[in-house]
Design a protein around this motif. Structure first.
Motif, PDB file in Angstrom:
ATOM      1  N   ILE A 117      22.343  15.841 -43.278  1.00  0.00           N
ATOM      2  CA  ILE A 117      21.225  16.591 -43.867  1.00  0.00           C
ATOM      3  C   ILE A 117      21.743  17.712 -44.767  1.00  0.00           C
ATOM      4  N   SER A 118      22.860  18.337 -44.365  1.00  0.00           N
ATOM      5  CA  SER A 118      23.400  19.433 -45.183  1.00  0.00           C
ATOM      6  C   SER A 118      23.788  18.950 -46.577  1.00  0.00           C
ATOM      7  N   LEU A 119      24.276  17.717 -46.653  1.00  0.00           N
ATOM      8  CA  LEU A 119      24.596  17.145 -47.969  1.00  0.00           C
ATOM      9  C   LEU A 119      23.335  16.969 -48.804  1.00  0.00           C
ATOM     10  N   PHE A 120      22.272  16.502 -48.160  1.00  0.00           N
ATOM     11  CA  PHE A 120      21.013  16.327 -48.877  1.00  0.00           C
ATOM     12  C   PHE A 120      20.390  17.676 -49.231  1.00  0.00           C
ATOM     13  N   ASN A 121      20.674  18.705 -48.432  1.00  0.00           N
ATOM     14  CA  ASN A 121      20.215  20.052 -48.811  1.00  0.00           C
ATOM     15  C   ASN A 121      20.798  20.464 -50.150  1.00  0.00           C
ATOM     16  N   LEU A 122      22.081  20.169 -50.340  1.00  0.00           N
ATOM     17  CA  LEU A 122      22.733  20.512 -51.602  1.00  0.00           C
ATOM     18  C   LEU A 122      22.132  19.731 -52.765  1.00  0.00           C
ATOM     19  N   LEU A 123      21.721  18.494 -52.481  1.00  0.00           N
ATOM     20  CA  LEU A 123      21.147  17.647 -53.532  1.00  0.00           C
ATOM     21  C   LEU A 123      19.730  18.062 -53.885  1.00  0.00           C
ATOM     22  N   THR A 124      18.951  18.445 -52.868  1.00  0.00           N
ATOM     23  CA  THR A 124      17.514  18.673 -53.077  1.00  0.00           C
ATOM     24  C   THR A 124      17.114  20.140 -53.108  1.00  0.00           C
ATOM     25  N   GLY A 125      18.078  21.039 -52.976  1.00  0.00           N
ATOM     26  CA  GLY A 125      17.710  22.448 -52.898  1.00  0.00           C
ATOM     27  C   GLY A 125      17.045  22.774 -51.578  1.00  0.00           C
ATOM     28  N   SER A 126      17.472  22.060 -50.522  1.00  0.00           N
ATOM     29  CA  SER A 126      16.934  22.255 -49.156  1.00  0.00           C
ATOM     30  C   SER A 126      15.428  21.987 -49.088  1.00  0.00           C
ATOM     31  N   SER A 127      15.015  20.914 -49.720  1.00  0.00           N
ATOM     32  CA  SER A 127      13.601  20.514 -49.641  1.00  0.00           C
ATOM     33  C   SER A 127      13.418  19.505 -48.506  1.00  0.00           C
ATOM     34  N   TYR A 128      12.722  19.938 -47.466  1.00  0.00           N
ATOM     35  CA  TYR A 128      12.516  19.073 -46.289  1.00  0.00           C
ATOM     36  C   TYR A 128      11.875  17.745 -46.682  1.00  0.00           C
ATOM     37  N   TYR A 129      10.828  17.798 -47.490  1.00  0.00           N
ATOM     38  CA  TYR A 129      10.066  16.584 -47.787  1.00  0.00           C
ATOM     39  C   TYR A 129      10.813  15.647 -48.740  1.00  0.00           C
ATOM     40  N   LEU A 130      11.612  16.188 -49.642  1.00  0.00           N
ATOM     41  CA  LEU A 130      12.431  15.315 -50.489  1.00  0.00           C
ATOM     42  C   LEU A 130      13.471  14.576 -49.642  1.00  0.00           C
ATOM     43  N   PHE A 135      15.379   9.600 -46.613  1.00  0.00           N
ATOM     44  CA  PHE A 135      15.570   8.939 -45.323  1.00  0.00           C
ATOM     45  C   PHE A 135      14.605   7.754 -45.181  1.00  0.00           C
ATOM     46  N   SER A 136      13.371   7.953 -45.607  1.00  0.00           N
ATOM     47  CA  SER A 136      12.369   6.880 -45.515  1.00  0.00           C
ATOM     48  C   SER A 136      12.769   5.688 -46.377  1.00  0.00           C
ATOM     49  N   LEU A 137      13.279   5.970 -47.577  1.00  0.00           N
ATOM     50  CA  LEU A 137      13.695   4.900 -48.472  1.00  0.00           C
ATOM     51  C   LEU A 137      14.884   4.133 -47.895  1.00  0.00           C
ATOM     52  N   PHE A 138      15.833   4.867 -47.304  1.00  0.00           N
ATOM     53  CA  PHE A 138      16.984   4.210 -46.675  1.00  0.00           C
ATOM     54  C   PHE A 138      16.528   3.291 -45.543  1.00  0.00           C
ATOM     55  N   SER A 139      15.641   3.801 -44.696  1.00  0.00           N
ATOM     56  CA  SER A 139      15.110   3.013 -43.588  1.00  0.00           C
ATOM     57  C   SER A 139      14.389   1.776 -44.100  1.00  0.00           C
ATOM     58  N   PHE A 140      13.558   1.976 -45.117  1.00  0.00           N
ATOM     59  CA  PHE A 140      12.794   0.854 -45.661  1.00  0.00           C
ATOM     60  C   PHE A 140      13.712  -0.215 -46.249  1.00  0.00           C
ATOM     61  N   TRP A 141      14.759   0.203 -46.932  1.00  0.00           N
ATOM     62  CA  TRP A 141      15.675  -0.749 -47.565  1.00  0.00           C
ATOM     63  C   TRP A 141      16.263  -1.704 -46.526  1.00  0.00           C
ATOM     64  N   GLY A 142      16.741  -1.153 -45.411  1.00  0.00           N
ATOM     65  CA  GLY A 142      17.318  -1.997 -44.367  1.00  0.00           C
ATOM     66  C   GLY A 142      16.296  -2.890 -43.701  1.00  0.00           C
ATOM     67  N   MET A 143      15.127  -2.348 -43.394  1.00  0.00           N
ATOM     68  CA  MET A 143      14.099  -3.123 -42.695  1.00  0.00           C
ATOM     69  C   MET A 143      13.493  -4.190 -43.599  1.00  0.00           C
ATOM     70  N   ALA A 144      13.306  -3.863 -44.880  1.00  0.00           N
ATOM     71  CA  ALA A 144      12.788  -4.856 -45.820  1.00  0.00           C
ATOM     72  C   ALA A 144      13.807  -5.968 -46.048  1.00  0.00           C
ATOM     73  N   ARG A 145      15.068  -5.596 -46.093  1.00  0.00           N
ATOM     74  CA  ARG A 145      16.127  -6.605 -46.264  1.00  0.00           C
ATOM     75  C   ARG A 145      16.134  -7.583 -45.092  1.00  0.00           C
ATOM     76  N   LEU A 146      15.959  -7.056 -43.879  1.00  0.00           N
ATOM     77  CA  LEU A 146      15.912  -7.934 -42.709  1.00  0.00           C
ATOM     78  C   LEU A 146      14.667  -8.820 -42.750  1.00  0.00           C
ATOM     79  N   ALA A 147      13.526  -8.257 -43.132  1.00  0.00           N
ATOM     80  CA  ALA A 147      12.299  -9.055 -43.230  1.00  0.00           C
ATOM     81  C   ALA A 147      12.473 -10.185 -44.238  1.00  0.00           C
ATOM     82  N   ALA A 148      13.112  -9.895 -45.355  1.00  0.00           N
ATOM     83  CA  ALA A 148      13.345 -10.915 -46.378  1.00  0.00           C
ATOM     84  C   ALA A 148      14.316 -11.980 -45.876  1.00  0.00           C
ATOM     85  N   THR A 149      15.359 -11.542 -45.180  1.00  0.00           N
ATOM     86  CA  THR A 149      16.351 -12.493 -44.657  1.00  0.00           C
ATOM     87  C   THR A 149      15.728 -13.413 -43.617  1.00  0.00           C
ATOM     88  N   LEU A 150      14.913 -12.860 -42.740  1.00  0.00           N
ATOM     89  CA  LEU A 150      14.214 -13.686 -41.760  1.00  0.00           C
ATOM     90  C   LEU A 150      13.286 -14.679 -42.449  1.00  0.00           C
TER      91      LEU A 150
END
Length: 427
Positions: A117-130, A135-150
């Motif tokens: 999270i500290s790395l993302f703070n540096l990227l986003t100016g410590s914006s919680y929602y950004l 994190f949501s996009l990362f989660s979605f990428w993996g879960m969507a990839r599994l759904a597609a593979t199945l």
């Protein structure tokens, strides 16, 4: 300056989203991909609003606030920050004591998350929602990839995979936003998709191989016990499928299950001989200790309790059925009047109805013919995970979050009965 940071991060998020949509596997999920991604990102925002404006406290707030100390160190002393990030070398004992989760910094998944999270703070100016959106996009990428593979490997289960991984309410919500669970689900599902593609001779891009070490590292770092269990099952699946191509004896489900049972016995024997009984005792002690700690915080609200729970094999075994059932179907409607518990109760009622429908469907004479080794692999993971989580997590709110590690796979299996399939066809 703040506006510029937001504009740059929004542009980066849009670019990553565009890159996701350009993946060949993503085309398989159309027309569900865009609505599913939108839902995921919205849930990442809603999760923050829930904790900040309803609960007023919680893991996500603790992680974010604690990460600011690391980010401030990066601004004050970049060298010390990178030594902390890469080597866990703290600039001082007082600094270490000021940051939570540092007692066992080398092993703590929570402290590891603070560094991320500290790395993302540096990227986003410590914006919680950004950060929550990343994190949501990362989660979605993996879960969507599994759904597609199945969907590719088991085409008849495409819509079951899409519903279970991309649209089931608690799965989508708790795997979004600034939580360990988003990192866990993204990396775990990505690893599962990779193994499935490898086992069934799907073409793997060079970038996929390059990302594999990172995804495995994240999965193991966040949940080492569940990672060890699932990676063993996935490795067994991969080996059996490979061997079945050259060995006729392994082309039947009976022979494959017998081989899997042999692998489990062999692995159990090796682990037992290497670590001894004291290692098992440590695991059982940790389960009960976690349960006792969370129980003390749960007495003011609805919770799961056991009349007698001890860190012994007979005690854990005797309480396993209740733990398994509770991890899936509780809280029931009526156990609490709170809105969130009512919503959980409704979802659990749906799960119970879906289970009953699946059991009724199982009386079909041909259902055994449709069982595949993959189904058994998932079921073993579901049972083991549900028991461990059910025993160690008495708080229903926490339980609903922790169980997402197995819940989408349970929904995926339950939706493969003939009654549910007729409903899914109309989607």
């Amino acid at each position: 300056m703040i506006v510029l940071v937001y504009l740059l991060n929004v542009a980066l998020l849009l670019g990553l989203g565009w890159l996701l949509f350009k993946q060949s596997w993503a085309q398989i999920l159309k027309p569900y991909l865009f609505p599913a991604l939108g839902l995921k990102l919205v849930c990442g925002i809603l999760l923050g609003l829930l904790y900040f404006h309803y609960y007023g406290e919680g893991d996500t707030i603790t992680y974010f606030n604690a990460s600011q100390k690391l980010t401030q160190l990066a601004r004050d002393d970049a060298g010390a920050y990178w030594r902390l990030l890469l080597l866990n070398e703290f600039p001082s004992e007082s600094f270490k004591e000021s940051v939570p989760f540092t007692r066992f910094a080398d092993f703590s998944n929570s402290f590891f998350l603070l560094k991320v999270i500290s790395l993302f703070n540096l990227l986003t100016g410590s914006s919680y929602y950004l950060i929550g959106l990343y994190f949501s996009l990362f989660s979605f990428w993996g879960m969507a990839r599994l759904a597609a593979t199945l969907s590719i490997v088991f085409p008849d289960t495409k819509k079951a995979a899409i519903v279970a991984l991309l649209f089931f309410p608690s799965v989508v919500f708790w795997s979004s936003g600034l939580l360990k669970d988003a990192v866990l689900m993204g990396s775990m599902c990505w690893a599962m998709a990779f193994v499935l593609q490898l086992a069934h001779q799907q073409k793997q891009a060079i970038a996929t191989w390059l990302l594999l070490p990172l995804q495995l590292y994240l999965f193991v770092k966040i949940k080492i016990f569940f990672a060890a269990l699932l990676l063993f099952l996935l490795g067994s699946y991969l080996l059996i499928i490979w061997l079945s191509r050259t060995m006729k004896l392994l082309q039947t489900i009976t022979a494959q299950l017998q081989t899997l049972a042999g692998f489990i016995v062999l692995a159990g024997t090796i682990v037992w001989q290497i670590s001894g009984i004291f290692s098992l005792g440590f695991i059982l002690h940790h389960l009960v200790k976690t349960y006792d700690g969370l129980l003390a915080l749960s007495l003011g609200g609805p919770h799961l309790s056991y009349s007698s729970l001890e860190s012994t094999i007979p005690s854990i075994f005797s309480n396993s059925p209740k733990a398994f059932f509770s991890a899936i179907y509780r809280p029931f409607i009526g156990e609490s009047s709170e809105v969130l518990y009512l919503l959980l109760g409704l979802e659990n009622l749906f799960l119970l109805a879906l289970t009953i429908i699946a059991i009724v469907s199982a009386f079909s004479k041909s259902w055994l013919q449709h069982i595949k080794l993959w189904h058994v692999i998932l079921m073993l993971f579901i049972v083991a995970s549900a028991i461990v989580i059910g025993i160690s997590t008495p708080n229903f709110g926490t339980l609903s979050r922790y169980r997402i590690i197995f819940l989408p796979f349970l929904v995926y299996l339950l939706l493969q009965n003939r009654f549910a399939q007729r409903w899914l066809v109309k989607m």
